[in-house]
Design a protein around this motif. Structure first.
Motif, PDB file in Angstrom:
ATOM      1  N   THR A  71      27.025  42.252  36.211  1.00 42.78           N
ATOM      2  CA  THR A  71      28.251  43.043  36.049  1.00 42.78           C
ATOM      3  C   THR A  71      28.482  43.931  37.254  1.00 42.78           C
ATOM      4  O   THR A  71      29.598  44.006  37.790  1.00 42.78           O
ATOM      5  CB  THR A  71      28.168  43.890  34.765  1.00 42.78           C
ATOM      6  OG1 THR A  71      28.269  43.028  33.631  1.00 42.78           O
ATOM      7  CG2 THR A  71      29.294  44.920  34.710  1.00 42.78           C
ATOM      8  N   ASN A  75      31.605  43.768  40.032  1.00 43.77           N
ATOM      9  CA  ASN A  75      32.374  44.959  40.389  1.00 43.77           C
ATOM     10  C   ASN A  75      32.284  45.239  41.882  1.00 43.77           C
ATOM     11  O   ASN A  75      33.284  45.549  42.540  1.00 43.77           O
ATOM     12  CB  ASN A  75      31.863  46.170  39.608  1.00 43.77           C
ATOM     13  CG  ASN A  75      32.489  46.316  38.245  1.00 43.77           C
ATOM     14  OD1 ASN A  75      33.409  47.105  38.049  1.00 43.77           O
ATOM     15  ND2 ASN A  75      32.004  45.545  37.280  1.00 43.77           N
ATOM     16  N   SER A 100      33.354  41.302  32.954  1.00 48.40           N
ATOM     17  CA  SER A 100      33.112  42.161  34.106  1.00 48.40           C
ATOM     18  C   SER A 100      34.056  41.839  35.257  1.00 48.40           C
ATOM     19  O   SER A 100      34.347  42.699  36.096  1.00 48.40           O
ATOM     20  CB  SER A 100      31.656  42.060  34.574  1.00 48.40           C
ATOM     21  OG  SER A 100      31.322  40.728  34.928  1.00 48.40           O
ATOM     22  N   THR A 104      37.547  44.334  35.692  1.00 51.34           N
ATOM     23  CA  THR A 104      37.669  44.842  37.059  1.00 51.34           C
ATOM     24  C   THR A 104      39.047  44.512  37.616  1.00 51.34           C
ATOM     25  O   THR A 104      39.683  45.338  38.275  1.00 51.34           O
ATOM     26  CB  THR A 104      36.578  44.243  37.967  1.00 51.34           C
ATOM     27  OG1 THR A 104      35.291  44.631  37.475  1.00 51.34           O
ATOM     28  CG2 THR A 104      36.718  44.737  39.399  1.00 51.34           C
TER      29      THR A 104
END
Length: 376
Positions: A71, A75, A100, A104
């Motif tokens: 994750t 990001n 994730s 984002t």
């Protein structure tokens, strides 16, 4: 009897990995940033782990950046690119990404980025014609999940890369579920960024890494010290770094055994369901080179996912309705929605994911208990 069939959610730490990690908790406990012999020794180990990982993936060790998870790596990749490149303002991803990536992208939309979400076909493959119609000179990055964690679809990344190259667009892949499960040569794939995680490959939870191709324009999203070439601050998680490097090198050595055994078990399971005339749909591609070995995503007609998993759990069988990150919701998975299944099959979805420790006895017990549960 207990049968664990949720290995796409997480795997247990192998003994080999655990044994390799233990010295770094209480014997070799130095900080790799310390300027003394204990620190130098630990720094050497961290660099050695990077080299081992880089060798497996056919990249340079300077292109590997350790993170706390897949994750964080996702990001880092998307935000790091967005913050560093203000000229291009569009991003392309798919409707079947891990949250994730999707969350984002939603965040980056609040900063002014336009995000396009690609459709997929009934097997989960990206619509390449749609990608060609949406990509432009204003596209910063195309972000694609290489191997889907729910339905096992392995995307045709080389075809996607050719399209990206026409517009000098970065290509990021979420390869968390692919690591040690398919052969990965990042140099040959020519991707610009790739995200990975440890707990899917018999390493601990809490460790991952991001591959960033040299010359990729990216900035840090976590500020502090000068660790990881000033791109990812924070004292390195030394024991876990050792663990993920051992898990990766060990897993690659067993890749052929893993693939052959789990594909055989998958076919055995499906054949047994067919023999018993169970009414189901296999979501994703057929068992073979375009599907993750050991991943089966099954839909059952006019049933309920939560009830099925509850009944199987009572019988000692542990599988899931989809991504383990979504256990608090009872809605149909966004991945399943994207496949446009017939309505009567979309509410009862089971993901069965096996490991090298899974046996035919496990599968037989699962099938017996599944058939019982479907009658309840």
């Amino acid at each position: 009897m207990k049968v664990y069939l949720d290995n796409n959610a997480t795997t247990k730490v192998s003994k080999e990995v655990l044994d390799s990690m233990l010295p770094f908790f209480n014997e070799e406990f130095g900080n790799p940033s310390s300027m003394h012999d204990e620190g130098f020794k630990i720094k050497k180990m961290v660099n050695s782990a990077k080299k081992d990982i880089a060798e497996v993936l056919n990249v340079d060790s300077k292109e590997i950046y350790f993170t706390s998870s897949g994750t964080e790596a996702n990001n880092f990749a998307l935000k790091g690119l967005a913050y560093a490149n203000k000229v291009k303002s569009e991003i392309i991803t798919t409707k079947i990404e891990h949250h994730s990536v999707l969350h984002t992208c939603k965040f980056l939309e609040t900063l002014g980025y336009t995000v396009h979400y690609l459709d997929v076909d009934q097997e989960g493959f990206v619509d390449l014609e749609q990608l060609k119609s949406l990509i432009s000179d204003n596209t910063l990055v195309v972000s694609i999940i290489l191997a889907n964690n729910e339905i096992g679809t392995i995307q045709r990344i080389r075809d996607i890369k050719k399209i990206c190259d026409l517009y000098s667009t970065y290509l990021h892949i979420d390869a968390v579920q692919a690591l040690t499960h398919i052969s990965l040569d990042l140099k040959a794939m020519d991707v610009d960024l790739a995200s990975f995680s440890g707990h899917k490959i018999n390493a601990p939870k809490g460790i991952g890494f991001l591959y960033v191709k040299d010359q990729t324009k990216i900035v840090s999203v976590m500020h502090g010290g000068q660790q990881e070439n000033s791109l990812r601050s924070g004292t390195e998680n030394v024991a876990y770094i050792k663990g993920i490097s051992v898990a990766l090198t060990s897993g690659i050595k067993r890749l052929d055994e893993y693939t052959n055994k789990l594909n055989d078990l998958s076919n055995y399971l499906l054949n047994r369901l067919n023999e018993l005339e169970v009414d189901y749909i296999l979501n994703g591609p057929l068992v073979g080179p375009q599907r993750l070995a050991g991943n089966l995503n099954l839909s059952f007609k006019n049933k309920d996912s939560m009830l099925l998993t509850y009944l199987l759990n009572k019988k000692g069988i542990y599988c899931s309705t989809g991504s383990a990150c979504d256990t608090t919701t009872i809605e149909v998975s966004h991945v399943i929605k994207a496949l446009n299944l017939p309505t009567e099959y979309s509410s009862a979805v089971l993901r069965v994911s096996m490991s090298l420790e899974t046996t035919k006895t496990d599968i037989d017990y699962f099938i017996e208990m599944l058939v019982e549960s479907l009658k309840e």
